[in-house]
Design a protein around this motif. Structure first.
Motif, short mmCIF file in Angstrom:
data_model
loop_
_atom_site.label_atom_id
_atom_site.label_comp_id
_atom_site.label_asym_id
_atom_site.label_seq_id
_atom_site.Cartn_x
_atom_site.Cartn_y
_atom_site.Cartn_z
N LEU A 166 -35.03 59.14 20.55
CA LEU A 166 -33.90 58.26 20.83
C LEU A 166 -33.78 57.27 19.67
N GLN A 167 -32.66 57.30 18.96
CA GLN A 167 -32.50 56.50 17.77
C GLN A 167 -31.79 55.18 18.08
N CYS A 168 -32.16 54.14 17.34
CA CYS A 168 -31.54 52.81 17.50
C CYS A 168 -31.59 52.08 16.16
N ARG A 169 -30.42 51.61 15.71
CA ARG A 169 -30.34 50.77 14.52
C ARG A 169 -29.71 49.45 14.97
N PRO A 170 -30.48 48.35 14.99
CA PRO A 170 -29.98 47.09 15.55
C PRO A 170 -28.87 46.51 14.68
N PRO A 171 -28.09 45.55 15.22
CA PRO A 171 -27.05 44.89 14.43
C PRO A 171 -27.66 44.09 13.28
N GLY A 189 -28.47 40.93 11.15
CA GLY A 189 -28.69 39.57 11.59
C GLY A 189 -29.59 38.82 10.64
N MET A 190 -29.63 37.48 10.82
CA MET A 190 -30.50 36.60 10.07
C MET A 190 -31.09 35.61 11.07
N PRO A 191 -32.41 35.61 11.28
CA PRO A 191 -33.38 36.54 10.70
C PRO A 191 -33.24 37.95 11.29
N THR A 192 -33.91 38.94 10.66
CA THR A 192 -33.82 40.31 11.11
C THR A 192 -34.23 40.41 12.58
N ALA A 193 -33.42 41.15 13.32
CA ALA A 193 -33.64 41.23 14.76
C ALA A 193 -34.91 42.02 15.10
N GLU A 194 -35.60 41.58 16.12
CA GLU A 194 -36.71 42.34 16.70
C GLU A 194 -36.15 43.25 17.78
N VAL A 195 -36.76 44.42 17.94
CA VAL A 195 -36.22 45.45 18.85
C VAL A 195 -37.23 45.76 19.94
N ASP A 196 -36.75 45.79 21.16
CA ASP A 196 -37.52 46.26 22.32
C ASP A 196 -36.76 47.40 22.97
N TRP A 197 -37.51 48.28 23.62
CA TRP A 197 -36.90 49.37 24.40
C TRP A 197 -37.16 49.12 25.87
N LEU A 198 -36.11 49.34 26.68
CA LEU A 198 -36.22 49.18 28.12
C LEU A 198 -36.08 50.54 28.79
N SER A 231 -41.29 61.86 35.20
CA SER A 231 -41.18 60.42 35.40
C SER A 231 -40.42 59.74 34.27
N ASP A 232 -40.19 60.45 33.16
CA ASP A 232 -39.45 59.87 32.05
C ASP A 232 -37.94 59.99 32.24
N THR A 233 -37.51 60.63 33.30
CA THR A 233 -36.07 60.63 33.62
C THR A 233 -35.66 59.21 34.00
N ALA A 234 -34.83 58.59 33.14
CA ALA A 234 -34.51 57.17 33.35
C ALA A 234 -33.37 56.78 32.42
N ASN A 235 -32.95 55.51 32.56
CA ASN A 235 -31.96 54.90 31.67
C ASN A 235 -32.70 54.09 30.61
N TYR A 236 -32.39 54.37 29.34
CA TYR A 236 -33.07 53.73 28.23
C TYR A 236 -32.07 52.84 27.48
N THR A 237 -32.51 51.61 27.17
CA THR A 237 -31.66 50.64 26.48
C THR A 237 -32.42 50.04 25.32
N CYS A 238 -31.73 49.92 24.20
CA CYS A 238 -32.29 49.27 23.01
C CYS A 238 -31.82 47.82 22.99
N VAL A 239 -32.76 46.88 22.89
CA VAL A 239 -32.45 45.45 22.94
C VAL A 239 -32.87 44.82 21.61
N ALA A 240 -31.90 44.17 20.93
CA ALA A 240 -32.17 43.47 19.67
C ALA A 240 -32.02 41.97 19.90
N ARG A 241 -32.94 41.18 19.33
CA ARG A 241 -32.89 39.74 19.56
C ARG A 241 -33.45 39.00 18.35
N ASN A 242 -32.88 37.82 18.11
CA ASN A 242 -33.45 36.85 17.18
C ASN A 242 -33.20 35.46 17.73
N VAL A 243 -33.31 34.43 16.88
CA VAL A 243 -33.22 33.06 17.40
C VAL A 243 -31.82 32.72 17.87
N VAL A 244 -30.81 33.52 17.48
CA VAL A 244 -29.43 33.21 17.84
C VAL A 244 -29.06 33.83 19.17
#
Length: 867
Positions: free
Chosen positions: A157-162, A164-173, A203-216
């Protein structure tokens, strides 16, 4: 007067000279300011200004300079204090930077500020602190896409975050829960923020979401739904039902269900019918019929006669009914004219007969009672005899504990099935000697167990050994590419060692790879490990790393196994130092290791960015040995390392399974790209054959191949022919790595034709003897060897010494290793012997010496050798 004044001055000077010192102490010099706190990089979030702070001591003044210009003194907030320990002045200053100030800056450089502090000794500048406007765009550069995958398939599952400054950290849900790869090793998050599921589970049948975050802000990608499906598989056939016709031709039926496994999450249903029907024939039942009555018997004393008949016209068959009615018939044979009379004598005779019968019955009862009593008595005597025997065996206290009573020999069910056999009868005659023999046998078994534990892994096809002395020798495991060269002088004069060389089986050893490393060679043990060597030996290992690329894409590491079973790094190719205990000479298909400590070694590697590395694999196609007597037919394709040892292992395995190699193995480059190996079969003649494979293709997961920890890997294509008369099979089998290279097998075979044994030789061709002792193991005679060493060991001003020989032979990757040896030329010649063990000439060595201008050595080689 003048004289009086001079005298007074002289006296005063004398007094001052006695009271005052020669020099006065100066005040201590003030040091340069030292920053106790420097400004740090900061981000402006929305319109909130940031605060920059610095602190220095000692400092008479402290100010900020931003983008090369001094900040106005009124914009500083300054605080002053005194260090209680040093007594020096500590100054601290704050400034505020707004979004407007940052936006008004023109140029390519970011907005920066620097703190400058003064003291009487000079000035000190702090590090620059950059102030940037924080932001995070809304749109992802790439969002994950939903997929449907089969069970145990690898998922990316590929994800390229938006931006940003600073560079966003990425988590998978996963269903809104954060995925932690350290808690579930089946997940892997790459440096590019992609999520890899190594083997998809239900058990891996699920909904997967890529979350990008920084200080903003925090951004969520669109949700990708992953469905793990299971295609159905047929259960075993049930037994055939009974024939549905009770008489004559009918049908039999058997069924199967699509429950092995049951289709889940949209998986394909089983192909083919759920039932089968065949014809059957049941014999019809035949009811019995009476024969004609027989003739009447003669008229008896009772004035009656008899006649009979049989149920044989026809007899009842196949469950038919039996004849109804009586088998015999009687009637009066005088038609009522016979008169029956009873005289007194007849009554007397009848009474005598009754009494005689009663007496006989009484005698029979008496005889039966006597027989039963005798049998009971004999049985009791036998039991008493057995009890006496058991009690006498109790004297043999060496065999049983005090509360143990052996079961009787006539008892077919002993109390304890795990108890030792009954030795009562033997113990009575051989109590003392038998006990001592029993103790000796226990000791022997213990020694045998210890011996077998050391020799268990020494299989003839995977090991060799020889007794070597100071003359040296060579150990070779045929058709594996593994050998050990023991040069002359390695073993001290007068000593002999039983040396061995063993290839460890993959299922009986821990592999040296860890993390992203892959095993590239067999794990080989040479010994004995406690040997003290006077000079290095040369261990040759085949490997499967692809090395012909212009840029290095492998990081190769040699590992050694400790006595506790753990693996340790010995050296990394290209990072050798003077403390490195080994030297590794790398060739395209094998490596030669100069070492002074025997043990267990293996070669591992991992990709060296930015290019992914490639492993050399072999694809070997096997089929059952002809003739084939079944409708079922299977083709097995093995994916193995491109080394002689790996091919030999598969050939031995298939030979034990009754398989035959259909054609020479095909090479395949397998790239470190996380893509699986896909196998498919095509162009089957469907008029005569059908494939039992439900899916369009099969896949071997990338990690199973790349890790090298599962041997040997294969896929089976199960086919079924229409009838036993079909013997020709033509098809095409495609094997390729997804988004990589592939191979095609064009198969045309007669499954009833017996093929000749086909065993391709490993690369190198020649099968060397398993052991060579003394001078027979070396191509270079000892006299020539000594002359070459005497000529090249001494340093030469023109550089025409062992260093030039190393460069000519291609052994110059790390010359310092050879420089530390008493005879560098001798070690180079040992390595040359190992690299050319399959050659029969000295051309390569003679060519190198000729290029060096060593004509005197060439004359010796021509005279004493066969160059």
């Amino acid at each position: 007067s003048l004289s009086t004044c001079l005298c007074v001055c002289t006296v005063r000077n004398c007094i001052l000279a006695d009271v005052l010192p020669d020099s006065f102490p100066s005040a201590p010099a003030e040091p340069l300011p030292e920053f106790l706190l420097e400004p740090e990089d900061a981000f402006i979030v929305k319109n909130r200004p940031v605060q920059l702070r610095c602190r220095a001591s000692p400092a008479t003044q402290i100010y900020f300079k931003c983008n090369g210009e001094w900040v106005n003194q009124n914009d500083h907030v300054t605080r002053e204090s005194l260090d209680q320990i040093t007594g020096l002045v500590v100054r601290e200053v704050d400034i505020s930077v707004s979004r407007t100030q940052v936006e008004e800056l023109f140029g390519l450089e970011d907005y920066w500020c620097q703190c400058v502090a003064w003291s009487s000794a000079g000035t000190t500048k702090s590090n620059r602190a950059y102030v940037r406007i924080a932001y995070l765009k809304k749109n992802f550069e790439q969002e994950p896409l939903g997929r449907e995958v089969r069970l145990e398939q690898e998922v990316l599952l590929q994800c390229r975050p938006p931006e940003g400054m600073p560079t966003a950290e990425v988590d998978w849900l996963k269903n809104e829960d954060v995925i932690d790869p350290s808690q579930d090793s089946n997940f892997l998050i790459t440096i590019d923020h992609d999520l890899i599921i190594k083997q998809a589970r239900l058990s891996d049948t699920a909904n997967y979401t890529c979350v990008a975050r920084n200080v903003v802000a925090k951004r969520r990608s669109s949700t990708a739904t992953l469905i793990v499906y299971v295609s159905g598989g047929w259960s075993s056939w049930t037994e055939w039902s009974e024939c549905n016709a009770q008489c004559g031709r009918g049908w039999q039926r058997r069924t199967r269900s699509c429950t092995n496994p049951t289709p889940l999450n949209g998986g394909a249903f089983c192909e083919g019918p759920p039932f089968q029907r065949v014809t059957c024939t049941t014999l019809c039942p035949v009811d019995g019929g009476w024969t004609e009555w027989a003739k009447w018997s003669a008229c008896g004393t009772e004035c009656t006669h008899w006649r009979s008949r049989e149920c044989q016209a026809p007899p009842p068959k196949n469950g038919g009914k039996h004849c109804s009615g009586s088998m015999m018939e009687s009637k009066n044979c005088t038609e009522g004219l016979c008169a029956r009379s009873t005289s007194p004598n007849q009554f007397i005779c009848m009474g005598i007969a009754v009494y005689a019968g009663l007496v006989g019955a009484l005698l029979l009862c008496v005889i039966l009672v006597l027989c039963v009593g005798v049998l009971a008595y004999r049985r009791r005597c036998r039991h008493l005899h057995g009890d006496i025997t058991d009690s006498s065996s109790a004297l043999t206290a060496a065999f049983h504990p005090g509360n143990y009573k052996p079961p009787r020999q006539d008892n077919p069910h002993p109390l304890h099935t795990s108890a030792p056999p009954d030795l009562t009868a033997t113990a009575g005659a051989f109590r003392g000697p038998l006990f001592s023999l029993h103790l000796k046998s226990v000791g022997t078994v213990g020694r045998e167990r210890e011996y077998h534990s050391h020799t268990l892994s020494r299989e003839p096809s995977l090991s060799t050994s020889a007794t070597l002395g100071s003359l040296g020798g060579r150990l070779t495991i045929p058709n594996t590419g593994v050998s050990l060269l023991v040069p002359p002088g390695t073993i001290p004069q007068g000593k002999f060692y039983e040396m061995y060389l063993i290839i460890s089986k993959w299922d009986k050893t821990t592999l040296p790879s860890e993390g992203s490393q892959t095993v590239l060679s067999p794990v080989v043990s040479c010994g004995p490990s406690s040997m003290l060597l006077n000079r290095p030996v040369v261990l040759t290992l085949p490997h499967c790393a692809q090395l012909d690329t212009p840029t290095p894409d492998w990081t190769l590491t040699l590992k050694s196994q400790t006595h506790q079973g753990a693996w340790e790094e010995v050296l990394t190719v290209g990072d050798e130092t003077l403390s490195s205990p080994c030297y590794l000479q790398l060739e395209e298909e094998c490596c030669h290791i100069l070492m002074e400590h025997l043990g267990t070694y293996g070669l591992v590697g991992q990709s060296c960015p930015p290019q992914p590395a490639c492993k050399r694999l072999q694809l070997a196609l096997f089929a059952p040995r002809a003739p084939c007597l079944s409708l079922d037919y299977s083709l097995r394709i093995y994916c193995i390392h491109d080394t002689p040892h790996a091919l030999k292992e598969v050939l031995d395995l298939e030979r034990s399974l009754g398989g035959v190699l259909l054609e020479d193995p095909k090479p395949l480059l397998f790239k470190d790209s996380y893509h699986n190996l896909r196998l498919s079969i095509h162009d089957i003649p469907h008029t005569h054959w059908r494939s039992k494979l439900l899916a369009k293709y099969q896949e071997i997961p990338f990690y199973h191949i790349w890790s090298g920890s599962q041997r040997p890997l294969h896929c089976t294509f199960s086919l079924e022919r229409g009838s036993l008369a079909v013997s020709q099979l033509t098809c095409k089998i495609c094997v390729r790595q997804v988004e990589g290279e592939g191979q095609i097998f064009q198969l045309h075979t007669d499954i009833q034709e017996t093929l000749p044994p086909h065993s391709p030789l490993p690369s190198g061709g020649t099968c060397l003897p398993s052991s060579q002792v003394g001078s027979y193991a070396f191509r270079l005679p000892e006299s020539i060897r000594q002359k070459i060493c005497a000529s090249l060991d001494a340093p030469s001003a023109r550089g025409c010494d062992w260093r030039l020989l190393a460069r000519s032979l291609g052994f110059d990757r790390y010359l310092n290793y050879f420089a530390t040896k008493p005879s560098p030329t001798g070690v180079l010649l040992d390595l040359w012997e190992a690299c050319h063990q399959g050659d029969a000439d000295l051309v390569s060595l003679a060519t190198a010496l000729e290029e060096m201008g060593k004509s005197e050595v060439l004359v010796v080689m021509t005279t004493d050798g066969d160059c």
